[in-house]
Design an enzyme around this catalytic site. Structure first.
Site, PDB file in Angstrom:
ATOM      1  N   GLN A  52       1.023  -1.650   0.218  1.00  0.00           N
ATOM      2  CA  GLN A  52      -0.391  -0.440  -0.050  1.00  0.00           C
ATOM      3  C   GLN A  52       0.667   1.435   0.036  1.00  0.00           C
ATOM      4  O   GLN A  52       0.460   2.651  -0.234  1.00  0.00           O
ATOM      5  CB  GLN A  52      -0.809   0.093   0.796  1.00  0.00           C
ATOM      6  N   VAL A  74       3.682   4.306  -0.478  1.00  0.00           N
ATOM      7  CA  VAL A  74       4.090   4.630  -2.482  1.00  0.00           C
ATOM      8  C   VAL A  74       4.705   5.530  -2.389  1.00  0.00           C
ATOM      9  O   VAL A  74       5.522   6.072  -2.542  1.00  0.00           O
ATOM     10  CB  VAL A  74       2.964   6.236  -2.590  1.00  0.00           C
ATOM     11  N   HIS A  92      -1.460   1.328  -3.939  1.00  0.00           N
ATOM     12  CA  HIS A  92      -1.707   2.804  -4.415  1.00  0.00           C
ATOM     13  C   HIS A  92      -1.077   3.982  -4.781  1.00  0.00           C
ATOM     14  O   HIS A  92      -0.460   5.249  -4.884  1.00  0.00           O
ATOM     15  CB  HIS A  92      -1.723   3.145  -2.747  1.00  0.00           C
ATOM     16  N   CYS A 141      -5.893  12.662 -19.250  1.00  0.00           N
ATOM     17  CA  CYS A 141      -5.976  11.767 -20.367  1.00  0.00           C
ATOM     18  C   CYS A 141      -4.922  10.264 -19.477  1.00  0.00           C
ATOM     19  O   CYS A 141      -5.187   8.835 -20.150  1.00  0.00           O
ATOM     20  CB  CYS A 141      -5.271  12.068 -21.085  1.00  0.00           C
ATOM     21  N   GLY A 189       3.571  -4.413   8.523  1.00  0.00           N
ATOM     22  CA  GLY A 189       2.983  -3.157   9.026  1.00  0.00           C
ATOM     23  C   GLY A 189       1.752  -2.569   8.614  1.00  0.00           C
ATOM     24  O   GLY A 189       2.514  -1.679   7.640  1.00  0.00           O
ATOM     25  N   ASN A 226       3.259  -6.946  13.154  1.00  0.00           N
ATOM     26  CA  ASN A 226       3.288  -5.556  13.485  1.00  0.00           C
ATOM     27  C   ASN A 226       3.843  -5.174  15.280  1.00  0.00           C
ATOM     28  O   ASN A 226       3.974  -6.109  15.862  1.00  0.00           O
ATOM     29  CB  ASN A 226       1.233  -5.054  13.604  1.00  0.00           C
TER      30      ASN A 226
HETATM   31  P1  OAD Z   1      -1.493   3.000   9.184  1.00  0.00           P
HETATM   32  O1  OAD Z   1      -0.381   3.746   9.431  1.00  0.00           O
HETATM   33  O2  OAD Z   1      -2.098   2.742   9.186  1.00  0.00           O
HETATM   34  O3  OAD Z   1      -0.419   1.427   9.773  1.00  0.00           O
HETATM   35  C1  OAD Z   1       1.115   1.314  10.594  1.00  0.00           C
HETATM   36  C2  OAD Z   1       0.714  -0.035  10.925  1.00  0.00           C
HETATM   37  O4  OAD Z   1       2.581  -0.438  11.238  1.00  0.00           O
HETATM   38  C3  OAD Z   1      -0.073  -0.085  12.484  1.00  0.00           C
HETATM   39  O5  OAD Z   1      -0.815  -0.948  12.763  1.00  0.00           O
HETATM   40  C4  OAD Z   1       1.237   0.214  13.542  1.00  0.00           C
HETATM   41  O6  OAD Z   1       1.064  -0.764  14.223  1.00  0.00           O
HETATM   42  C5  OAD Z   1       2.625  -0.687  12.567  1.00  0.00           C
HETATM   43  N1  OAD Z   1       3.920  -0.463  12.403  1.00  0.00           N
HETATM   44  C6  OAD Z   1       4.121   0.814  13.047  1.00  0.00           C
HETATM   45  N2  OAD Z   1       5.480   0.673  13.452  1.00  0.00           N
HETATM   46  C7  OAD Z   1       5.759  -0.747  12.799  1.00  0.00           C
HETATM   47  C8  OAD Z   1       7.091  -1.300  13.080  1.00  0.00           C
HETATM   48  N3  OAD Z   1       8.094  -0.871  12.474  1.00  0.00           N
HETATM   49  N4  OAD Z   1       7.416  -2.476  12.391  1.00  0.00           N
HETATM   50  C9  OAD Z   1       6.067  -3.285  12.396  1.00  0.00           C
HETATM   51  N5  OAD Z   1       4.699  -2.795  12.360  1.00  0.00           N
HETATM   52  C10 OAD Z   1       5.062  -0.919  12.443  1.00  0.00           C
HETATM   53  O7  OAD Z   1      -0.761   2.833   7.648  1.00  0.00           O
HETATM   54  P2  OAD Z   1      -1.253   1.587   6.649  1.00  0.00           P
HETATM   55  O8  OAD Z   1      -2.027   0.654   6.916  1.00  0.00           O
HETATM   56  O9  OAD Z   1      -0.066   1.221   5.696  1.00  0.00           O
HETATM   57  O10 OAD Z   1      -3.232   5.091   1.725  1.00  0.00           O
HETATM   58  O11 OAD Z   1      -2.733   2.571   5.363  1.00  0.00           O
HETATM   59  C11 OAD Z   1      -3.102   2.054   4.690  1.00  0.00           C
HETATM   60  C12 OAD Z   1      -3.246   2.928   4.036  1.00  0.00           C
HETATM   61  O12 OAD Z   1      -4.075   4.392   4.872  1.00  0.00           O
HETATM   62  C13 OAD Z   1      -2.251   3.992   3.454  1.00  0.00           C
HETATM   63  O13 OAD Z   1      -1.950   3.203   2.267  1.00  0.00           O
HETATM   64  C14 OAD Z   1      -2.560   5.593   3.357  1.00  0.00           C
HETATM   65  C15 OAD Z   1      -3.382   5.923   4.458  1.00  0.00           C
HETATM   66  O14 OAD Z   1      -4.740   6.623   3.955  1.00  0.00           O
HETATM   67  C16 OAD Z   1      -4.167   6.223   1.311  1.00  0.00           C
HETATM   68  O15 OAD Z   1      -3.144   6.868   1.428  1.00  0.00           O
HETATM   69  C17 OAD Z   1      -4.636   6.048   0.137  1.00  0.00           C
END
Ligand code: OAD
Length: 244
Positions: free
Chosen positions: A101, A103, A119, A130, A187, A213
């Site tokens: 997910q 970028v 994403h 376009c 993560g 996680n």
């Molecule tokens: P989040 O910020 O929602 O979640 C990050 C996760 O990583 C959390 O569950 C943390 O506990 C965990 N975490 C943090 N540091 C860590 C580490 N060192 N090792 C293991 N785990 C760790 O991020 P995403 O789930 O990626 O979308 O968010 C999903 C989407 O929401 C993103 O792609 C973005 C956002 O809005 C868009 O922009 C469309």
């Protein structure tokens, strides 16, 4: 070494089809901020003002400033041991798919090849009208917003809230989810769909489900194995066991 269930240890040796879904947590140890939680981007900024089509139509300059700021931040970061461990896994397993997910492009920078960027990629631009792809710098200093040769507004090539994911990438991801024997969710807060539905879809198709996680997520009650801690520490240990 870490303590893992026998079935997981067996699959690490015998599986040929493996898929991994990553989220912002895997890049946290590289210095890229996550989205949720106390220090997350969405605790300081409002997604609806920065990451939607409406926001871009209303104030493209503000949206570009935010993306250029993040682009600059990401230009100085590099992959961490978690990203590198996934490169090793790709070399080891015959059929390996990395679905992200993120970028930030760090998986490719580390050397992963089969990466599905659900994403998009923050370093790329495309025409809003376009869809023509543009690489290269965007200069806001000139006072003009970038335009495509067709006249459309150029925007970052990322998926915003409310937008569809790129169809080919999504299809390839669900194909991998359907055939995998071992699925890792790494993560990610497992809250944003359709990515969030992939781990359970894999499990329904018979895959063994592992979560890596720092904290429990809504997915945790359903996984076969939860490895709690930093992905930069845990994934290299899994690779050691895989090779042992
Ligand atoms: P989040 O910020 O929602 O979640 C990050 C996760 O990583 C959390 O569950 C943390 O506990 C965990 N975490 C943090 N540091 C860590 C580490 N060192 N090792 C293991 N785990 C760790 O991020 P995403 O789930 O990626 O979308 O968010 C999903 C989407 O929401 C993103 O792609 C973005 C956002 O809005 C868009 O922009 C469309």
């Amino acid at each position: 070494m870490i303590d893992i269930p026998t079935e997981f240890a067996r699959l690490l040796k015998s599986a040929t089809r493996v898929a991994v879904l990553t989220g912002a947590g895997i890049s946290a140890e590289s210095g890229v901020p996550t989205f949720r939680g106390e220090e997350g981007l969405w605790s300081k900024f409002r997604p609806e003002e920065l990451a939607t089509v409406d926001a871009f139509m209303r104030n493209p300059k503000l949206v570009w400033e935010w993306y250029l700021h993040r682009r600059e931040l990401m230009s100085s970061v590099s992959p961490n041991p978690g990203h590198h461990a996934l490169v090793e896994m790709e070399k080891h397993f015959k059929d390996f798919t990395l679905i992200t997910q993120n970028v930030d492009g760090l998986h490719r920078m580390a050397g992963s090849k089969n990466v599905l960027e659900l994403h998009g990629n923050i370093s790329m631009n495309k025409c809003f009208d376009c869809g023509k792809s543009y690489s290269g710098e965007i200069d806001l200093e000139s006072g003009h917003l970038p335009l495509c040769e067709c006249g459309g507004k150029i925007r970052p090539d990322v998926v915003w809230f409310g937008e569809l994911l790129p169809a080919r990438v999504l299809n390839d991801a669900f194909d991998a989810v359907a055939r995998t024997e071992l699925f890792f969710s790494v993560g990610t807060s497992a809250l944003v769909h359709p990515a969030a539905s992939m781990p359970l879809a894999a499990k329904r198709n018979g895959a063994y489900l592992v979560e890596v996680n720092l904290d429990p997520t809504p997915l945790t009650p359903y996984v076969d194995c939860m490895l709690r801690g930093k992905s930069g520490g845990i994934l290299p240990r899994i690779v050691e066991m895989m090779k042992a």
